[in-house]
Design a protein around this motif. Structure first.
Motif, PDB file in Angstrom:
ATOM      1  N   ARG A  63     -19.884  37.924  10.004  1.00 52.04           N
ATOM      2  CA  ARG A  63     -18.531  38.157  10.515  1.00 52.04           C
ATOM      3  C   ARG A  63     -18.596  38.518  11.990  1.00 52.04           C
ATOM      4  NH1 ARG A  63     -18.322  39.859   5.220  1.00 52.04           N
ATOM      5  NH2 ARG A  63     -16.458  39.247   4.032  1.00 52.04           N
ATOM      6  N   PRO A  64     -17.570  38.125  12.758  1.00 45.60           N
ATOM      7  CA  PRO A  64     -17.560  38.490  14.186  1.00 45.60           C
ATOM      8  C   PRO A  64     -17.547  40.007  14.345  1.00 45.60           C
ATOM      9  CG  PRO A  64     -15.872  36.846  13.703  1.00 45.60           C
ATOM     10  CD  PRO A  64     -16.379  37.335  12.385  1.00 45.60           C
ATOM     11  N   ARG A  65     -18.248  40.472  15.329  1.00 45.31           N
ATOM     12  CA  ARG A  65     -18.297  41.911  15.605  1.00 45.31           C
ATOM     13  C   ARG A  65     -17.766  42.165  17.003  1.00 45.31           C
ATOM     14  NH1 ARG A  65     -23.449  46.049  14.881  1.00 45.31           N
ATOM     15  NH2 ARG A  65     -22.460  47.871  15.829  1.00 45.31           N
ATOM     16  N   ILE A  66     -16.794  43.054  17.093  1.00 47.31           N
ATOM     17  CA  ILE A  66     -16.183  43.388  18.378  1.00 47.31           C
ATOM     18  C   ILE A  66     -17.064  44.410  19.100  1.00 47.31           C
ATOM     19  CG2 ILE A  66     -14.126  44.236  19.538  1.00 47.31           C
ATOM     20  CD1 ILE A  66     -13.742  41.636  17.978  1.00 47.31           C
ATOM     21  N   THR A  67     -17.419  44.097  20.340  1.00 45.39           N
ATOM     22  CA  THR A  67     -18.215  45.024  21.149  1.00 45.39           C
ATOM     23  C   THR A  67     -17.562  45.215  22.509  1.00 45.39           C
ATOM     24  OG1 THR A  67     -19.609  43.311  22.179  1.00 45.39           O
ATOM     25  CG2 THR A  67     -20.305  44.154  20.023  1.00 45.39           C
ATOM     26  N   ALA A  68     -18.090  46.157  23.265  1.00 44.53           N
ATOM     27  CA  ALA A  68     -17.558  46.433  24.604  1.00 44.53           C
ATOM     28  C   ALA A  68     -17.991  45.367  25.607  1.00 44.53           C
ATOM     29  CB  ALA A  68     -18.007  47.815  25.063  1.00 44.53           C
ATOM     30  N   GLU A  69     -18.977  44.554  25.220  1.00 45.08           N
ATOM     31  CA  GLU A  69     -19.472  43.515  26.122  1.00 45.08           C
ATOM     32  C   GLU A  69     -18.576  42.287  26.018  1.00 45.08           C
ATOM     33  OE1 GLU A  69     -24.139  43.699  26.156  1.00 45.08           O
ATOM     34  OE2 GLU A  69     -23.426  43.874  24.090  1.00 45.08           O
ATOM     35  N   LYS A  70     -17.639  42.181  26.932  1.00 45.03           N
ATOM     36  CA  LYS A  70     -16.651  41.110  26.860  1.00 45.03           C
ATOM     37  C   LYS A  70     -17.255  39.738  27.130  1.00 45.03           C
ATOM     38  CE  LYS A  70     -12.790  44.090  28.186  1.00 45.03           C
ATOM     39  NZ  LYS A  70     -11.663  44.298  29.140  1.00 45.03           N
ATOM     40  N   ASP A  71     -18.390  39.701  27.801  1.00 50.97           N
ATOM     41  CA  ASP A  71     -19.013  38.420  28.124  1.00 50.97           C
ATOM     42  C   ASP A  71     -19.952  37.932  27.028  1.00 50.97           C
ATOM     43  OD1 ASP A  71     -20.669  40.584  28.668  1.00 50.97           O
ATOM     44  OD2 ASP A  71     -21.887  39.440  30.084  1.00 50.97           O
ATOM     45  N   LYS A  72     -20.075  38.695  25.928  1.00 55.98           N
ATOM     46  CA  LYS A  72     -20.940  38.309  24.832  1.00 55.98           C
ATOM     47  C   LYS A  72     -20.196  38.350  23.508  1.00 55.98           C
ATOM     48  CE  LYS A  72     -25.328  39.860  26.865  1.00 55.98           C
ATOM     49  NZ  LYS A  72     -26.544  40.706  26.664  1.00 55.98           N
ATOM     50  N   GLN A  73     -20.562  37.423  22.624  1.00 59.16           N
ATOM     51  CA  GLN A  73     -20.002  37.390  21.274  1.00 59.16           C
ATOM     52  C   GLN A  73     -21.135  37.598  20.277  1.00 59.16           C
ATOM     53  OE1 GLN A  73     -18.023  33.488  21.164  1.00 59.16           O
ATOM     54  NE2 GLN A  73     -16.050  34.526  21.308  1.00 59.16           N
ATOM     55  N   TRP A  74     -20.849  38.393  19.241  1.00 55.76           N
ATOM     56  CA  TRP A  74     -21.868  38.700  18.244  1.00 55.76           C
ATOM     57  C   TRP A  74     -21.333  38.451  16.843  1.00 55.76           C
ATOM     58  CZ3 TRP A  74     -26.744  40.296  19.783  1.00 55.76           C
ATOM     59  CH2 TRP A  74     -26.868  40.696  21.116  1.00 55.76           C
ATOM     60  N   PHE A  75     -22.244  38.027  15.957  1.00 59.27           N
ATOM     61  CA  PHE A  75     -21.960  37.934  14.525  1.00 59.27           C
ATOM     62  C   PHE A  75     -22.887  38.895  13.807  1.00 59.27           C
ATOM     63  CE2 PHE A  75     -18.990  34.620  14.813  1.00 59.27           C
ATOM     64  CZ  PHE A  75     -18.557  34.232  13.544  1.00 59.27           C
ATOM     65  N   GLN A  76     -22.353  39.586  12.811  1.00 62.72           N
ATOM     66  CA  GLN A  76     -23.162  40.504  12.015  1.00 62.72           C
ATOM     67  C   GLN A  76     -23.408  39.899  10.643  1.00 62.72           C
ATOM     68  OE1 GLN A  76     -21.851  44.569  11.977  1.00 62.72           O
ATOM     69  NE2 GLN A  76     -23.012  45.084  10.151  1.00 62.72           N
ATOM     70  N   LEU A  77     -24.689  39.720  10.296  1.00 60.76           N
ATOM     71  CA  LEU A  77     -25.084  39.162   9.008  1.00 60.76           C
ATOM     72  C   LEU A  77     -25.520  40.272   8.075  1.00 60.76           C
ATOM     73  CD1 LEU A  77     -27.362  36.261  10.332  1.00 60.76           C
ATOM     74  CD2 LEU A  77     -24.986  36.048   9.605  1.00 60.76           C
ATOM     75  N   ASP A  78     -25.053  40.246   6.831  1.00 63.86           N
ATOM     76  CA  ASP A  78     -25.564  41.167   5.824  1.00 63.86           C
ATOM     77  C   ASP A  78     -27.011  40.813   5.514  1.00 63.86           C
ATOM     78  OD1 ASP A  78     -23.128  42.429   5.680  1.00 63.86           O
ATOM     79  OD2 ASP A  78     -22.426  41.245   3.975  1.00 63.86           O
ATOM     80  N   MET A  79     -27.731  41.735   4.877  1.00 59.92           N
ATOM     81  CA  MET A  79     -29.158  41.514   4.634  1.00 59.92           C
ATOM     82  C   MET A  79     -29.425  40.271   3.790  1.00 59.92           C
ATOM     83  SD  MET A  79     -30.102  44.671   2.041  1.00 59.92           S
ATOM     84  CE  MET A  79     -29.469  45.966   3.107  1.00 59.92           C
ATOM     85  N   GLU A  80     -28.602  40.022   2.773  1.00 62.68           N
ATOM     86  CA  GLU A  80     -28.807  38.828   1.942  1.00 62.68           C
ATOM     87  C   GLU A  80     -28.553  37.555   2.746  1.00 62.68           C
ATOM     88  OE1 GLU A  80     -28.017  42.166  -0.867  1.00 62.68           O
ATOM     89  OE2 GLU A  80     -26.942  41.404   0.886  1.00 62.68           O
TER      90      GLU A  80
END
Length: 243
Positions: A63-80
């Motif tokens: 799922r997309p993860r909101i961070t303070a770094e506006k110039d970067k996009q992150w996805f968070q994967l569950d362990m499985e």
């Protein structure tokens, strides 16, 4: 229970864009781009561009993860999810805090230390994913996972999934009594889902490394409420006789 599609044309869209093809596209992209994720306790963070974000979203990984770094996009994967991409699809590398790539054995040991039942939950997750079901967290329904026929934007989930070890001797101790079964089935019925029990038998293999997974076997069982109306004589036949 038949699939409940969301809106007109959703089924046609799913048929035209099968999940197996989407996952294959994601796998190829990750391999070609040599994408690496960052290990973060019970999850993995992946920095993404627009193309990778679209593929992960379409394939329903993370799922997309909101961070303070506006110039970067992150996805968070569950362990499985992360281990499926690393171990099963062999398309993702995970880097630890020391900056070194973690082997599958190291990731296995790390996540086992965070979640004792990880071997069972991962086997259940990968079993369903191999069958091209979309598997997401079932925490809000009190189960391990929920399974979708295709993307959640197109169809409602059909199954609420519990992953248990053979003999129900898993550490969570679920479904040990009738009251547990009854409560779980009633909850699933209220949200229009069928309860799917994925029973994992480790065949006496110690879960010391992910290589043990090839010796695990899986059995599926569905549990539904008994409807007395379905056991009575056909109402239409009775009405015709009355005439």
């Amino acid at each position: 229970m038949k699939p409940r599609w969301k809106g007109k044309g959703s089924e046609a869209k799913a048929m035209a864009d099968p999940m197996s093809m989407i996952v294959s596209q994601l796998q190829s992209f990750l391999i070609q781009s040599e994408t690496r994720g960052l290990l973060s306790s019970c999850s993995v963070l992946v920095e993404v561009d627009a193309e990778l974000a679209d593929l992960l979203n379409r394939a329903c990984f993370g799922r997309p993860r909101i961070t303070a770094e506006k110039d970067k996009q992150w996805f968070q994967l569950d362990m499985e999810e992360a281990f499926y991409l690393c171990f099963s699809l062999k398309c993702l590398k995970v880097v630890g805090e020391d900056g070194c790539i973690k082997s599958n054995e190291e990731l296995w040991g790390h996540w086992k230390s965070k979640k004792v039942v990880f071997p069972v939950s991962f086997k259940a997750y990968s079993h369903l994913r191999h069958k091209n079901w979309i598997v997401r967290s079932g925490l809000q329904y009190g189960v391990d996972f929920v399974a979708y026929r295709h993307h959640p934007a197109l169809v409602h989930s059909e199954y609420a999934v519990l992953a248990v070890s053979e003999g129900n001797n898993d550490q969570n101790g679920r479904l040990r009594g009738w009251s547990d079964v009854h409560c779980t089935v009633r909850l699933c019925g209220s949200v229009a889902k069928t309860l799917l029990i994925v029973i994992v038998n480790n065949n006496s293999q110690c879960a010391i490394s992910p290589s043990c997974l090839e010796h695990y076997t899986v059995e599926e069982r569905t549990i539904t409420r008994w409807n007395p109306e379905q056991s009575r004589e056909d109402q239409e036949i009775l009405e015709n006789r009355a005439k």
